[in-house]
Design a protein around this motif. Structure first.
Motif, PDB file in Angstrom:
ATOM      1  N   UNK A 303       0.835  -1.213   0.000  1.00  0.00           N
ATOM      2  CA  UNK A 303       0.000   0.000   0.000  1.00  0.00           C
ATOM      3  C   UNK A 303       0.866   1.258   0.000  1.00  0.00           C
ATOM      4  N   UNK A 304       1.942   1.259   0.789  1.00  0.00           N
ATOM      5  CA  UNK A 304       2.851   2.415   0.816  1.00  0.00           C
ATOM      6  C   UNK A 304       3.502   2.626  -0.548  1.00  0.00           C
ATOM      7  N   UNK A 445       1.261 -16.852  -0.573  1.00  0.00           N
ATOM      8  CA  UNK A 445       0.666 -15.513  -0.468  1.00  0.00           C
ATOM      9  C   UNK A 445       1.186 -14.611  -1.581  1.00  0.00           C
ATOM     10  N   UNK A 446       2.479 -14.688  -1.864  1.00  0.00           N
ATOM     11  CA  UNK A 446       3.045 -13.885  -2.953  1.00  0.00           C
ATOM     12  C   UNK A 446       2.427 -14.284  -4.294  1.00  0.00           C
ATOM     13  N   UNK A 447       2.268 -15.581  -4.513  1.00  0.00           N
ATOM     14  CA  UNK A 447       1.642 -16.033  -5.750  1.00  0.00           C
ATOM     15  C   UNK A 447       0.191 -15.571  -5.835  1.00  0.00           C
ATOM     16  N   UNK A 448      -0.527 -15.618  -4.711  1.00  0.00           N
ATOM     17  CA  UNK A 448      -1.923 -15.185  -4.725  1.00  0.00           C
ATOM     18  C   UNK A 448      -2.034 -13.694  -5.025  1.00  0.00           C
ATOM     19  N   UNK A 449      -1.089 -12.900  -4.544  1.00  0.00           N
ATOM     20  CA  UNK A 449      -1.091 -11.476  -4.869  1.00  0.00           C
ATOM     21  C   UNK A 449      -0.890 -11.263  -6.362  1.00  0.00           C
ATOM     22  N   UNK A 453      -3.948  -9.688  -8.038  1.00  0.00           N
ATOM     23  CA  UNK A 453      -3.713  -8.241  -8.178  1.00  0.00           C
ATOM     24  C   UNK A 453      -2.463  -7.962  -9.008  1.00  0.00           C
ATOM     25  N   UNK A 454      -2.246  -8.806 -10.032  1.00  0.00           N
ATOM     26  CA  UNK A 454      -1.018  -8.716 -10.803  1.00  0.00           C
ATOM     27  C   UNK A 454      -0.743  -7.341 -11.379  1.00  0.00           C
ATOM     28  N   UNK A 455      -1.762  -6.688 -11.906  1.00  0.00           N
ATOM     29  CA  UNK A 455      -1.571  -5.364 -12.518  1.00  0.00           C
ATOM     30  C   UNK A 455      -1.066  -4.348 -11.498  1.00  0.00           C
ATOM     31  N   UNK A 456      -1.479  -4.500 -10.241  1.00  0.00           N
ATOM     32  CA  UNK A 456      -1.069  -3.572  -9.187  1.00  0.00           C
ATOM     33  C   UNK A 456       0.302  -3.914  -8.627  1.00  0.00           C
ATOM     34  N   UNK A 457       0.514  -5.205  -8.323  1.00  0.00           N
ATOM     35  CA  UNK A 457       1.699  -5.574  -7.543  1.00  0.00           C
ATOM     36  C   UNK A 457       2.933  -5.892  -8.383  1.00  0.00           C
ATOM     37  N   UNK A 462       8.692  -5.959  -9.360  1.00  0.00           N
ATOM     38  CA  UNK A 462       9.826  -5.903 -10.292  1.00  0.00           C
ATOM     39  C   UNK A 462      10.810  -4.823  -9.885  1.00  0.00           C
ATOM     40  N   UNK A 463      10.323  -3.745  -9.298  1.00  0.00           N
ATOM     41  CA  UNK A 463      11.251  -2.722  -8.780  1.00  0.00           C
ATOM     42  C   UNK A 463      12.047  -3.255  -7.611  1.00  0.00           C
ATOM     43  N   UNK A 464      11.421  -4.111  -6.804  1.00  0.00           N
ATOM     44  CA  UNK A 464      12.108  -4.670  -5.649  1.00  0.00           C
ATOM     45  C   UNK A 464      13.268  -5.578  -6.028  1.00  0.00           C
TER      46      UNK A 464
END
Length: 466
Positions: A303-304, A445-449, A453-457, A462-464
């Motif tokens: 969210x941040x 949990x990461x896969x579920x995100x 919510x692929x378009x968001x996360x 990828x920046x991380x």
């Protein structure tokens, strides 16, 4: 029926989708029933079929033309094995100037005697380090509180620099300190040799002080961090938190503390069952609560980032690197074969060599299962001796029951030390393994995100991993 051959892959059902995962960690999000269609050779033509071929889930040839690329990528994923042992941890002392409630290293009082490394053992340890064929050697100074032994730090570095005039390796130095007593002399040494500082910050003052057993611990740590930044620069110091039972109730507050203190990331680390932490009465309950703590904190961090702040969770970043890039990770807990010995080795204050940081913690409760030898022994006897060979039989999750058939094994790692300490043998039993339960929950949990919510996360993730 389509004429093609199956290549190794598995799948996991997440949010009414099947996530197909191959041996390289590549994944494809597909509708429910896709795996059955692939196995039955009834997969319809189209973009999905082409993607399955291009990403080597299936092949129209007995020997795919892309097989050399597949082999090269698999070799890259296991590239840490080529580098041999690159992280060398020097436990200088058990002496410490704090009184952490969950101390995993069995630290002793600051004025304690007979629990610090001798100059002779430090010299022998550095000499053994240079017998590793790795072109990049990291010397990491730990404790207790290693800043209490500045002469040992200086001697170790000077010995390494002298040997390196001939060896010509790339040397990196890391000091793991609570920042409570960062003297001008120590910081000058850090500046002279570009020593990186890794410190501990468990969150706001009401958490950190409680965990560390000193009313002024938070104040001293923050002052030390700021002093180190002033002398060495912001990028020279990082922080690590440990999630005590108290911390489980404050995921957002802990993240906010790290943001306030100018860090661009946080490593949400669970307690390990060593030292005082091993006295926890209900590890299963703690493990389950930690997973919920982690999910809440990670969602808040996302969210941040969506609000424009670059701030990453480091453990997720390590897993995402394995999911989203062709590269491996240097994080030993998520390596297979295990990072113990292969990537990390520990030279203990008592002159003995251990397979990992956790291994030497077990030795403090008289469990010497992972003691490899003495710093004065022959290199081959230590790194290839009977203990190393015994570990080698159980340190690859590709051949372990419960792991070999797991769809997400390529994102995880083998951990014989942890399974020995919690389950009584190095092989371990996955259905009741707490480390398996935790890693599986976080990876899923990461896969579920990504699925939901692929378009968001995905732009954030990828920046991380850049």
């Amino acid at each position: 029926m389509r004429n093609y051959e199956l290549l190794p892959f598995n799948f996991i059902t997440i949010s009414n989708h099947e996530v197909l995962i191959n041996e390289l960690g590549d994944f494809i999000i597909t509708p429910i029933g896709t795996a059955r269609s692939i196995v039955d050779h009834t997969i319809s033509d189209g973009d999905l079929y082409k993607s399955l071929v291009a990403n080597l889930f299936i092949t129209e040839e007995v020997l795919p033309s892309l097989l050399d690329i597949y082999a090269s990528r698999l070799r890259t994923k296991k590239g840490f094995l080529d580098d041999k042992t690159s992280l060398h941890i020097f436990v200088l002392t058990l002496r410490c100037n704090q009184n952490c409630t969950y101390c995993q290293a069995t630290s002793q009082e600051e004025l304690s005697k007979h629990c610090s490394m001798s100059i002779e053992d430090m010299t022998a340890s550095v000499q053994m380090m240079f017998q590793s064929p790795s072109p990049h050697l990291t010397m990491e100074f730990q404790g207790g509180e290693p800043s209490l032994e500045i002469d040992l730090i200086r001697h170790g570095i000077e010995t390494a620099e002298e040997i390196n005039k001939v060896e010509n390796r790339k040397l990196t130095y890391v000091l793991c300190t609570n920042c409570r007593t960062l003297s001008d002399e120590l910081l000058e040494l850090c500046k002279q040799h570009s020593i990186l500082i890794s410190t501990s910050l468990d969150g706001p003052s009401y958490i950190h002080n409680k965990n560390r057993g000193r009313e002024d611990s938070y104040e001293k740590t923050i002052a030390g961090i700021n002093k180190a930044r002033h002398v060495l620069g912001n990028d020279a110091i990082s922080a690590l938190m440990t999630t005590s039972e108290l911390a489980l109730d404050y995921p957002k507050e802990i993240v906010d503390e790290y943001v306030k203190d100018g860090f661009n990331g946080i490593f949400l680390r669970a307690l390990n069952p060593y030292g005082l932490a091993a006295q926890n009465d209900d590890w299963k309950n703690y493990n389950q609560r930690f997973v919920e703590f982690y999910k809440t904190a990670l969602d808040y961090i996302i969210e941040l980032n969506m609000q424009g702040l670059f701030f990453r969770e480091e453990y997720a970043s390590i897993i995402l690197r394995k999911m989203l890039t062709p590269y491996t990770t240097g994080f030993v807990d998520l390596q297979s074969p295990a990072g113990t010995i292969n990537s990390v080795i520990v030279y203990n204050y008592d002159g003995y060599v251990y397979a990992s940081d956790e291994s030497r913690m077990l030795a403090e409760i008289r469990d010497f299962s992972f003691r490899l030898g003495k710093v004065t022994d022959r290199y081959g006897d230590v790194f290839c001796g009977s203990v190393a060979r015994k570990m080698g039989k159980v340190w690859a999750n590709e051949v372990l029951a419960g792991c070999s058939s797991c769809p997400i094994k390529t994102y995880c790692g083998a951990d014989p030390v942890r399974h020995h300490s919690t389950q009584g043998d190095m092989y371990g039993f996955r259905p009741t393994s707490m480390v398996c339960e935790k890693n599986k929950a976080i990876i899923e949990h990461l896969l579920s995100l990504i699925v939901e919510r692929g378009c968001e996360v995905l732009p954030i993730f990828r920046r991380w991993v850049k």
